[in-house]
Design a protein around this motif. Structure first.
Motif: not given
Length: 137
Positions: A68-73, A86-88
């Motif tokens: 999901k993070k990759k899609k948002r970026r 997410f990183e935390q």
């Protein structure tokens, strides 16, 4: 051999998911072996339970979050609060202190395995669950 000296959480963290699934398969074979004593087989069951209940779902959740993070970026091109969250979470992968809002909304379970479990056919249920995990990974 070095895995025996580590805590379960540390041992799981050192393995990739395919390696972990291979080790779980070997541990299940060990558990089913009649030549091992009851204590060793029960202990193997506890390890299998812990990994399947806590560690594998956490890995799946982190993988989904990462996708999901990759899609948002790709859409935004900037870092936001969700990315930091997410990183935390990724840094605290071994931590089991989550509130209900951080849990997945949907839980997937093998229907055949669940039916066998309810009918107290535990070995059959485990077989269904293992088949379900290997086909969904």
């Amino acid at each position: 051999n070095n895995l025996r000296a580590l805590s379960l959480t540390k041992a799981v963290a050192t393995l990739s998911t395919p390696q972990l699934l291979t080790q779980l398969s070997l541990l299940d074979e060990f558990r089913r072996s009649p030549t091992n004593n009851l204590y060793q087989r029960v202990r193997a069951l506890f390890f299998l339970y812990a990994v399947h209940r806590f560690h594998l779902p956490e890995r799946r959740r982190l993988l989904e979050d990462k996708q999901k993070k990759k899609k948002r970026r790709k859409c935004r091109g900037v870092k936001n609060d969700d990315d930091e969250k997410f990183e935390q979470q990724q840094e605290n992968i071994g931590s089991n202190t989550k509130n209900e809002n951080e849990m997945n909304d949907a839980t997937f379970i093998c229907p055949k395995g669940y039916a066998a479990l309810v009918d107290r056919r535990f070995d059959e249920a485990i077989d269904h669950f293992l088949e379900w995990v290997s086909s969904s990974s």
